[in-house]
Design an enzyme around this catalytic site. Sequence first.
Site, short mmCIF file in Angstrom:
data_model
loop_
_atom_site.label_atom_id
_atom_site.label_comp_id
_atom_site.label_asym_id
_atom_site.label_seq_id
_atom_site.Cartn_x
_atom_site.Cartn_y
_atom_site.Cartn_z
N CYS A 41 -19.00 43.95 89.98
CA CYS A 41 -19.46 45.29 89.62
C CYS A 41 -20.38 45.75 90.73
O CYS A 41 -20.33 45.22 91.84
CB CYS A 41 -20.13 45.30 88.25
SG CYS A 41 -21.65 44.35 88.15
N GLY A 42 -21.25 46.67 90.47
CA GLY A 42 -22.14 47.19 91.51
C GLY A 42 -23.19 46.19 91.93
O GLY A 42 -23.54 46.08 93.10
#
Length: 85
Positions: A41-42
């Site tokens: 994810c980020g």
Amino acid sequence: MRHRWLAPVVLVLALFAPGAASAQRLGITDDAADPPIGVYCGSGVTAAHTVLSLEIAGRTAALYPGSWSEWITDPARPTERRAAP
């Protein structure tokens, strides 16, 4: 919760759906030919929850803990842009 992978498997805060329910909500099958799953994810936080939900659903997934924010710091790593669906 708006995260497309996490929202379907978290019933209430800190309570994951049971294995069969998680598998159904994530579209997980018992097909041994399913490809390996890698999650990112980020920043790595949401991805950790996704890995746990996949484990509960009966699938092992690899976590890339550096996630996107680490990946993009090395210009030698491949990236690709696609038009929004």
